[in-house]
Design a protein around this motif. Structure first.
Motif, PDB file in Angstrom:
ATOM      1  N   UNK A 140      34.041  32.026  47.088  1.00  0.00           N
ATOM      2  CA  UNK A 140      34.994  33.131  47.255  1.00  0.00           C
ATOM      3  C   UNK A 140      36.410  32.606  47.502  1.00  0.00           C
ATOM      4  N   UNK A 141      36.532  31.453  48.126  1.00  0.00           N
ATOM      5  CA  UNK A 141      37.840  30.836  48.319  1.00  0.00           C
ATOM      6  C   UNK A 141      38.478  30.431  47.003  1.00  0.00           C
ATOM      7  N   UNK A 142      37.665  29.996  46.064  1.00  0.00           N
ATOM      8  CA  UNK A 142      38.189  29.619  44.745  1.00  0.00           C
ATOM      9  C   UNK A 142      38.715  30.838  43.998  1.00  0.00           C
ATOM     10  N   UNK A 143      38.028  31.964  44.156  1.00  0.00           N
ATOM     11  CA  UNK A 143      38.518  33.212  43.548  1.00  0.00           C
ATOM     12  C   UNK A 143      39.893  33.531  44.117  1.00  0.00           C
ATOM     13  N   UNK A 144      40.031  33.456  45.424  1.00  0.00           N
ATOM     14  CA  UNK A 144      41.301  33.747  46.082  1.00  0.00           C
ATOM     15  C   UNK A 144      42.410  32.842  45.548  1.00  0.00           C
ATOM     16  N   UNK A 145      42.128  31.571  45.371  1.00  0.00           N
ATOM     17  CA  UNK A 145      43.133  30.633  44.857  1.00  0.00           C
ATOM     18  C   UNK A 145      43.612  31.046  43.466  1.00  0.00           C
ATOM     19  N   UNK A 146      42.686  31.389  42.571  1.00  0.00           N
ATOM     20  CA  UNK A 146      43.060  31.773  41.214  1.00  0.00           C
ATOM     21  C   UNK A 146      43.855  33.080  41.233  1.00  0.00           C
ATOM     22  N   UNK A 147      43.451  34.018  42.075  1.00  0.00           N
ATOM     23  CA  UNK A 147      44.179  35.283  42.188  1.00  0.00           C
ATOM     24  C   UNK A 147      45.614  35.025  42.623  1.00  0.00           C
ATOM     25  N   UNK A 148      45.794  34.215  43.638  1.00  0.00           N
ATOM     26  CA  UNK A 148      47.157  33.913  44.109  1.00  0.00           C
ATOM     27  C   UNK A 148      47.981  33.238  43.016  1.00  0.00           C
ATOM     28  N   UNK A 149      47.401  32.292  42.306  1.00  0.00           N
ATOM     29  CA  UNK A 149      48.122  31.603  41.228  1.00  0.00           C
ATOM     30  C   UNK A 149      48.523  32.571  40.116  1.00  0.00           C
ATOM     31  N   UNK A 150      47.681  33.567  39.848  1.00  0.00           N
ATOM     32  CA  UNK A 150      47.957  34.520  38.779  1.00  0.00           C
ATOM     33  C   UNK A 150      49.014  35.550  39.169  1.00  0.00           C
ATOM     34  N   UNK A 151      49.153  35.840  40.457  1.00  0.00           N
ATOM     35  CA  UNK A 151      49.986  36.961  40.908  1.00  0.00           C
ATOM     36  C   UNK A 151      51.315  36.547  41.535  1.00  0.00           C
ATOM     37  N   UNK A 152      51.306  35.487  42.323  1.00  0.00           N
ATOM     38  CA  UNK A 152      52.502  35.140  43.109  1.00  0.00           C
ATOM     39  C   UNK A 152      53.738  34.986  42.246  1.00  0.00           C
ATOM     40  N   UNK A 182      25.518  38.494  45.226  1.00  0.00           N
ATOM     41  CA  UNK A 182      26.669  37.635  45.530  1.00  0.00           C
ATOM     42  C   UNK A 182      27.059  36.777  44.329  1.00  0.00           C
ATOM     43  N   UNK A 183      26.074  36.211  43.632  1.00  0.00           N
ATOM     44  CA  UNK A 183      26.370  35.421  42.439  1.00  0.00           C
ATOM     45  C   UNK A 183      27.007  36.310  41.370  1.00  0.00           C
ATOM     46  N   UNK A 184      26.526  37.530  41.231  1.00  0.00           N
ATOM     47  CA  UNK A 184      27.084  38.470  40.262  1.00  0.00           C
ATOM     48  C   UNK A 184      28.553  38.766  40.566  1.00  0.00           C
ATOM     49  N   UNK A 185      28.874  39.011  41.824  1.00  0.00           N
ATOM     50  CA  UNK A 185      30.256  39.294  42.222  1.00  0.00           C
ATOM     51  C   UNK A 185      31.131  38.065  41.973  1.00  0.00           C
ATOM     52  N   UNK A 186      30.658  36.915  42.357  1.00  0.00           N
ATOM     53  CA  UNK A 186      31.431  35.682  42.152  1.00  0.00           C
ATOM     54  C   UNK A 186      31.707  35.474  40.663  1.00  0.00           C
ATOM     55  N   UNK A 187      30.697  35.623  39.828  1.00  0.00           N
ATOM     56  CA  UNK A 187      30.863  35.416  38.391  1.00  0.00           C
ATOM     57  C   UNK A 187      31.847  36.424  37.800  1.00  0.00           C
ATOM     58  N   UNK A 188      31.693  37.679  38.154  1.00  0.00           N
ATOM     59  CA  UNK A 188      32.569  38.730  37.638  1.00  0.00           C
ATOM     60  C   UNK A 188      34.006  38.506  38.106  1.00  0.00           C
ATOM     61  N   UNK A 189      34.175  38.213  39.388  1.00  0.00           N
ATOM     62  CA  UNK A 189      35.519  37.994  39.933  1.00  0.00           C
ATOM     63  C   UNK A 189      36.205  36.792  39.290  1.00  0.00           C
ATOM     64  N   UNK A 190      35.477  35.711  39.096  1.00  0.00           N
ATOM     65  CA  UNK A 190      36.091  34.531  38.469  1.00  0.00           C
ATOM     66  C   UNK A 190      36.498  34.811  37.027  1.00  0.00           C
ATOM     67  N   UNK A 191      35.683  35.590  36.310  1.00  0.00           N
ATOM     68  CA  UNK A 191      36.059  35.946  34.943  1.00  0.00           C
ATOM     69  C   UNK A 191      37.355  36.747  34.935  1.00  0.00           C
ATOM     70  N   UNK A 192      37.453  37.758  35.786  1.00  0.00           N
ATOM     71  CA  UNK A 192      38.654  38.594  35.819  1.00  0.00           C
ATOM     72  C   UNK A 192      39.868  37.827  36.345  1.00  0.00           C
ATOM     73  N   UNK A 193      39.670  36.971  37.318  1.00  0.00           N
ATOM     74  CA  UNK A 193      40.784  36.153  37.809  1.00  0.00           C
ATOM     75  C   UNK A 193      41.277  35.226  36.703  1.00  0.00           C
ATOM     76  N   UNK A 194      40.363  34.666  35.927  1.00  0.00           N
ATOM     77  CA  UNK A 194      40.741  33.831  34.796  1.00  0.00           C
ATOM     78  C   UNK A 194      41.481  34.622  33.730  1.00  0.00           C
ATOM     79  N   UNK A 195      41.063  35.855  33.498  1.00  0.00           N
ATOM     80  CA  UNK A 195      41.775  36.710  32.546  1.00  0.00           C
ATOM     81  C   UNK A 195      43.195  36.978  33.032  1.00  0.00           C
TER      82      UNK A 195
END
Length: 166
Positions: free
Chosen positions: A11-23, A144-157
């Motif tokens: 979940x921390x990795x998702x947060x990192x990608x989100x911040x990089x995409x938005x900031x 939890x794995x489903x949420x992580x996978x979905x979130x990482x895909x959208x953060x990557x998008x």
């Protein structure tokens, strides 16, 4: 590393990608759609955060940060409180306009709540059934794995769309 540590890291990795995409982006940049059928960065980050908030609150039988902490009111979106973005139309995607500060504030609040919820998770907890509407029923681990996978895909998008901005 134990289960809780693994989940916290993911979940921390998702947060990192989100911040990089938005900031550093403006409201207009966050709302750019590279194609009429594509999603904006704002919508992608709002949606992935709503999914994480909704699914973890359900799995751990707690109230969503969205409603409990007033984020729904701060966003002021014309959707029902339970809306997560799933199945939304082009017009609804256009409705999601938000500042980087608002998007990251909500995401960070959900991330903090997620960290609290997964911190005590043990291997045995991962086998607990959290959704009986599927066959086979969904366990906490699968959810939890489903949420992580979905979130990482959208953060990557979102990161991809950012890379296309002029």
């Amino acid at each position: 590393m134990n289960s809780a540590g693994l989940l916290t890291d993911a979940f921390g990795r998702i947060r990192e990608v989100v911040h990089e995409a938005v900031e550093g982006l403006t409201d207009d940049e966050l709302a750019v759609r590279i194609d009429p059928d594509a999603n904006s960065i704002a919508w992608l980050v709002w949606h992935l955060t709503r999914i994480q908030d909704d699914h973890l609150a359900d799995a751990f039988d707690t109230e969503q940060v969205w409603t409990a902490d007033g984020w729904r009111d701060r966003f002021g979106l014309p959707f029902p409180a339970a809306a997560t973005g799933y199945g939304q139309s082009r017009a609804q995607v256009d409705e999601v306009r938000a500042s980087a500060e608002l998007l990251l504030g909500y995401h960070d609040a959900v991330h903090a709540r997620t960290a609290e919820l997964v911190a005590p998770v043990t291997d045995a907890d991962l086998d607990r059934v959290v959704d009986t509407s599927w066959d086979p029923p969904v366990t906490l681990g699968v959810r939890l794995v489903s949420v992580i996978a979905d979130d990482l895909q959208h953060a990557g998008q979102a990161a991809y769309v950012r890379g296309l901005l002029p």
